[in-house]
Design a protein around this motif. Structure first.
Motif, PDB file in Angstrom:
ATOM      1  N   LEU A 123      26.300  11.358   5.736  1.00  0.00           N
ATOM      2  CA  LEU A 123      25.588  12.032   4.643  1.00  0.00           C
ATOM      3  C   LEU A 123      24.177  12.446   5.036  1.00  0.00           C
ATOM      4  CD1 LEU A 123      27.216   9.772   1.997  1.00  0.00           C
ATOM      5  CD2 LEU A 123      27.569  12.232   2.227  1.00  0.00           C
ATOM      6  N   GLY A 124      23.762  13.563   4.496  1.00  0.00           N
ATOM      7  CA  GLY A 124      22.440  14.104   4.801  1.00  0.00           C
ATOM      8  C   GLY A 124      22.415  15.043   5.993  1.00  0.00           C
ATOM      9  N   ASP A 162      24.774  13.572  -4.547  1.00  0.00           N
ATOM     10  CA  ASP A 162      23.661  12.646  -4.752  1.00  0.00           C
ATOM     11  C   ASP A 162      23.230  11.991  -3.447  1.00  0.00           C
ATOM     12  OD1 ASP A 162      23.375  12.552  -7.754  1.00  0.00           O
ATOM     13  OD2 ASP A 162      25.494  12.042  -7.592  1.00  0.00           O
ATOM     14  N   ALA A 163      24.211  11.698  -2.602  1.00  0.00           N
ATOM     15  CA  ALA A 163      23.922  10.908  -1.406  1.00  0.00           C
ATOM     16  C   ALA A 163      23.023  11.652  -0.440  1.00  0.00           C
ATOM     17  CB  ALA A 163      25.222  10.524  -0.717  1.00  0.00           C
ATOM     18  N   GLN A 166      19.549  11.208  -1.073  1.00  0.00           N
ATOM     19  CA  GLN A 166      18.978   9.875  -0.884  1.00  0.00           C
ATOM     20  C   GLN A 166      18.718   9.594   0.600  1.00  0.00           C
ATOM     21  OE1 GLN A 166      20.909   6.608  -2.986  1.00  0.00           O
ATOM     22  NE2 GLN A 166      21.469   7.925  -4.698  1.00  0.00           N
ATOM     23  N   GLU A 167      19.538  10.191   1.476  1.00  0.00           N
ATOM     24  CA  GLU A 167      19.431   9.937   2.914  1.00  0.00           C
ATOM     25  C   GLU A 167      18.122  10.495   3.478  1.00  0.00           C
ATOM     26  OE1 GLU A 167      21.180   8.193   4.830  1.00  0.00           O
ATOM     27  OE2 GLU A 167      23.266   8.176   4.173  1.00  0.00           O
ATOM     28  N   THR A 195      28.217   7.534  -7.706  1.00  0.00           N
ATOM     29  CA  THR A 195      28.376   7.186  -6.297  1.00  0.00           C
ATOM     30  C   THR A 195      29.354   6.014  -6.213  1.00  0.00           C
ATOM     31  OG1 THR A 195      26.577   5.574  -6.276  1.00  0.00           O
ATOM     32  CG2 THR A 195      25.973   7.892  -5.875  1.00  0.00           C
ATOM     33  N   CYS A 196      29.593   5.542  -4.993  1.00  0.00           N
ATOM     34  CA  CYS A 196      30.593   4.484  -4.824  1.00  0.00           C
ATOM     35  C   CYS A 196      30.267   3.249  -5.656  1.00  0.00           C
ATOM     36  CB  CYS A 196      30.695   4.068  -3.361  1.00  0.00           C
ATOM     37  SG  CYS A 196      31.315   5.377  -2.311  1.00  0.00           S
TER      38      CYS A 196
END
Lengths: 689, 689
Positions: A123-124, A162-163, A166-167, A195-196
């Protein structure tokens, strides 16, 4: 663009969601929810917004699309299918999560497959790649467009979840994109707040829009993003009008839209279950007994994508033809860049000779790089805020900068520049370099730079470059304990073990100017992956016996010896030490030869005969001398004089002495080993330090 | 706090700046500018704001100070000297950049030395560590404070430069700190707008204050931050009043304040030059011929720091004594936490037996962890948004959350919780874990979790934990190609080579439930560095012959064979495969023994005799079977059956088959190798895959 197709949209969206649910249900695994929630974004992009050509996925001026939340890959696969990408048949879609190695539908999008611009998943990375693609497009446009001839005018679209926001790598790239004012970049945020771990606000409650605005992005909102195709298309239209900054379209969606567990984390990464899928179809007015069903009306809805793309290609080709007629020289240059070719004479720009005095290899690298970069226009270089230290600039280099910033803070540079100040953002730097390289293979040769230690920050992106076989060159200076006073935080020990184990990549550690020239030649010739060149901060002598051409062999005998009794292997700044120790050992009557070993990966490509002729395994004791962890050298040596702890803050020469890395202690210890070596003992690799 | 000391402040600031300039000038290297610009912050912190005790740097309830821009370390060293830390004599200050290995003044602050809370240098790490320290303090306060007895009420101070606010790890930590509402965290931003590349706005023009506010921080400003001690003290006072969120104090400073090149990048990382230093002193009204000069008035100014600190300690001890009298049980528990001790019976909570059926080792790990974490209150665990997948929670676990968020978004948890939702922020997670561990050695045993692949994102912080010998345990699930459909982006190949080469750390890869118990025991017992436990996504059988106690040996014979002709080495999910292949080979008349090798680093600590008895080097062919890159195994094996490319998106079992990782192909290939093995050939490590 005005559209009024709401009834068809309903059918398309329903069909898409149920198809995704079926595809995940088939093998009982995968990620349905994100793709289902993003359906309307896909219609907006593939039906209305994007300029692309399904019959030629490599159309040069196409808009690029990056799915940064790569686990929702079915989203992209199904839209490629609907838009008419020939390879992406329904049969192929059904290979998702199957055991078929020939699938075009892996669990995350992979660059090998048509219609996929970059491999995403970690991610990111994707959003940072998209920033690289946007820089690439801006740069080509600034260099080649002429009035009436916008030969490069594509947009870069990216979806993030979303992830990705955040990364750290995503946040770094977002900050730089805002600074650079990349008005050709449009990021759609699949804002489903799940998210998870459940609701995203279990770990993140920040004001995302305010954060983007603080980073100089424009932010647009779409309220009903799982349904409202028109609103998304409208937002993209507005975003295209905003030319001075990147745009975030905050698309509020519902994960697993339409499923019983919509809006819940359980819709994220598991099949919905047979009953849930049936009910989904019923609620969408589709026949629950039909699986993988796409009504003809849906195919018809997308049937203009192929001809529109072909028309777009034709217009572009005509434009380029006229442009080339009017600007023959520029046109030829542009054609070469489009073909992804280096100037054929690139190698002649590498100096034939170097100053004979001691030189830090980072400086030797600068002597190689400056004329090369000046001559080779594909090179686009930059540094993570270490420009004065890493020597990756050249006379007349122009900064790649937002030209609008000139009046604001007096910066030079514009989008035609080929030098990027990445800021203190090593991870994004390497991920952006991947995006530059992925724009069109060979059009750019991205060069990044920082201290070797900080290629640990960048490692996930360098790895992604290797996985995608994207050519990048990473100039890693201040290597080893020789970096000195900055201390153990800045002295790499374990990192080379990682880079030497990384497939599709080269870790090159040249010993002097001549080998540095060879390292650059190898890196430029290695067209299908990253090369990392490990360079010294401190001055190193020019060594007799080194040869640029031999770097490509990975290892070679730098100090031969008739009938040798002992062998030393060494790299980079440690080679001079090995040569001095060998001299001492010779003085003690031990016939010692020395092998320079700038690249283990290149050595592994040599013939068995060559490898055996260099290694002499089992015949004589063989000691590697390297101020890194020894891991991996056991293949080539019977003992190691290496770093077994972290380093120490001392002046470089004092650090070497402190850890026994000077000719006297090395010779003494190696002699002791040599005198005690028995055939049996040689089998047990010994740590001499 | 009202202060009126402006004349003394002038003298102190001048003295400080000139002393820093002298110390850098002495050996002609180092970082003067940042420290000089930050002088007023130092006075505000050490003279006025911070609660600490120079005569007992480990005073438990001290405020913690983290210098995230660690290259300005002289700032901290000189203030430690002025505040009366006994070890930090003027003679010690003068060892900065010297060749003295016994220096307390390395090029970046190092945790080994009194008064230093964490080792910093790699940018962005420090501020993330500070978030960990703030979580630690909040957690202890919530658990142990009682009305009238705030036995833990310290603040966490951190100084960051421009760089820490560009680095992804910093941005991740800042976002999480805002979410958690860490009102005990005060970050001072040394906003000098200068980086190595020149003006910071060459790469960053965002609105930092707006960005922090978007992340739910309070932001205060100090205009004349290089001079105005009162304003900084005032801002810190106001910051202490803000209890519901962390505070950024945006301190506008001038790098190299007072030097001829003040405000320029040249003041950052090089000695100022003799003439510049002379003029600095003249302009500051100091004698240019005096070097390293501290007027007595300056020492007097700081002379209350030692007694104030002693008084503070005394008051705290009295408070704790009364508290313990009133709450004997809690007091005893608190005393154990202060002493950094685990409950002595921790090991008994690890299950003696496990279900006999096939179990993913990530689940085995959960079976070990749940009762352990429930019983051992030092454990503070969390995940980078993979809570449902990684099994690091336990029955009754309470989330560590901002209690004020409960009404806003319905979250459970408060500051007494021991489970942290880190969000998708792997790098910050590991850096925050370091901060938790550094709060007071042994008080916390931080446990983090994500997929093994994403410990590459976290690697720079795990490395910093190893460098600082801080105990953390990293639960790395979904290891190897067995992770399956997610594909090569999620399948680690080179990463274990890095972790096995990392000093002061353990990389443990258990093969079944029994070995997983052993891995946890080893990780808990390894008190001075990070342990990374590599676990399978997929179910693994319980193997005969495995033993938890033997994990501590690093490697052991799991399938013995009288007079063996061939040996297989394997780890984790590959061990079952090696055992099956050995059975096949036995069926073909080849006496094959098998070694389980869960941890190379623990194996290296064993006696030579033991190691030789396991390895049988040179005696028989020995093949390592591991679905990672083989680099490093050459020390133990003569050939490798390993991954030589990146992985592939296929169901786990299909991925194993695709790459030949099943008993048949392994046995066939190993047999061929065995039949052709000559003494000479054994010397050349062979890649069998």
């Amino acid at each position: 663009m005005t559209i009024d197709n709401s009834q068809t949209h309903q059918l398309v969206l329903s069909t898409f969601r149920c198809l995704v649910a079926d595809l995940v249900q088939q093998y009982g695994g995968g990620h349905p929810g994100g793709a289902m929630g993003m359906a309307a974004m896909g219609v907006a992009l593939w039906k209305y917004a994007m300029n692309y050509s399904p019959s030629n996925p490599d159309f040069f001026n196409r808009d690029r699309f990056v799915l940064s939340n790569g686990h929702t890959c079915l989203f992209q696969y199904v839209f490629l299918h609907l838009a008419g990408y020939r390879h992406m048949t329904m049969e192929q879609l059904k290979t998702y999560h199957s055991d078929r190695p020939d699938s075009y539908c892996p669990g995350h999008p992979e660059i090998e497959h048509p219609g996929i611009e970059v491999t995403t998943g970690p991610l990111g990375q994707g959003v940072a790649n998209a920033v690289g693609l946007a820089i690439a497009s801006k740069n080509l446009a600034a260099l080649y467009n002429r009035p009436g001839y916008d030969v490069v005018d594509n947009s870069i679209f990216c979806i993030v979840g979303d992830a990705c926001l955040q990364e750290g790598v995503g946040l770094e790239a977002i900050s730089l994109a805002g600074h650079l004012g990349l008005g050709n970049l449009i990021v759609l945020y699949d804002n489903n707040q799940v998210t998870c771990d459940g609701s995203a606000d279990v770990a993140n409650t920040e004001d995302v829009a305010a954060k983007f605005r603080a980073c100089q992005w424009a932010v647009l909102d779409v309220a009903n993003g799982s349904e409202d195709v028109e609103a998304i298309v409208g937002a993209i239209d507005r975003a295209r009008q905003i030319s001075d900054r990147p745009v975030l379209i905050n698309v509020h969606t519902v994960i697993g839209y339409g499923a019983l567990n919509q809006g819940q984390a359980s819709a994220h990464g598991a099949a919905l279950g047979e009953d849930n899928v049936r009910q989904l179809k019923l609620r969408n007015g589709l026949d629950p007994d039909l699986r993988f069903h796409v009504p003809q009306a849906v195919y018809e809805f997308f049937s203009d994508c192929v001809p529109r793309g072909q028309q777009s290609e034709r217009l572009w080709e005509e434009k380029v033809a006229k442009y080339t007629a009017q600007y023959p020289e520029l046109g030829a240059e542009f054609a070469r860049r489009v073909a992804g070719k280096l100037p054929s004479d690139w190698k002649k720009h590498i100096p034939a000779e170097f100053p004979s005095g001691p030189t830090p290899t980072r400086k030797s690298s600068g002597l190689v790089f400056a004329p090369l970069a000046k001559a080779v226009d594909s090179i686009i270089a930059g540094s993570a805020d270490l420009t004065p230290s890493v020597h990756v600039t050249w006379p007349g280099a122009r900064d790649f900068q937002n030209p609008l910033l000139q009046t604001k803070c007096g910066l030079g540079g514009d989008y035609s520049g080929r030098y990027i100040h990445y800021g203190i953002r090593e991870h994004a730097m390497a991920a952006i370099a991947n995006g530059l390289a992925a724009y069109n293979r060979g059009t750019f040769v991205p060069v990044t730079s920082t201290f070797l230690m900080f290629y640990l920050y960048a490692a996930p992106a360098v790895r992604m470059g290797a996985l995608q076989e994207l050519q990048t060159i990473h100039v890693a200076t201040h290597d080893s304990i020789g970096t000195g006073e900055d201390g153990p935080t800045h002295q790499p020990i374990a990192l080379p073990a990682f880079y030497r184990a990384l497939p599709n990549s080269l870790f090159l550690r040249p010993a002097d100017s001549e080998e540095t020239a060879g390292a650059w030649e190898a890196a430029v010739e290695f067209g299908h992956g990253p090369s990392l060149i490990s360079l010294s901060r401190q001055a190193l002598p020019q060594l007799g016996g080194t040869a640029r051409d031999k770097v490509a062999l990975g290892a070679y005998v730098v100090k031969p010896e008739a009938d040798p009794q002992l062998q030393l292997l060494a790299t980079g700044s440690d080679l001079q030490l090995a040569l001095k120790a060998a001299e001492k050992l010779a003085g003690r009557g031990i016939r010692t030869r020395v092998v320079s070993f700038p690249c283990t990966q290149l050595f592994e490509r040599q013939s068995t005969e060559y490898k055996q002729s260099v290694l002499l395994r089992g015949k004589i004791p063989s000691v590697v001398v390297e101020s890194y962890a020894v891991n991996g050298w056991e293949r080539y040596a019977t003992a190691g004089y290496s770093m077994r702890t972290f380093g120490k803050s001392l002046p470089g020469h004092a650090a070497y002495e402190y850890f026994g890395f000077s000719a006297g202690p090395v010779a003494d210890r190696v002699e002791k080993y040599f005198r005690s070596a028995t055939a049996e003992k040689l089998w047990y690799f010994e740590d001499l330090s």
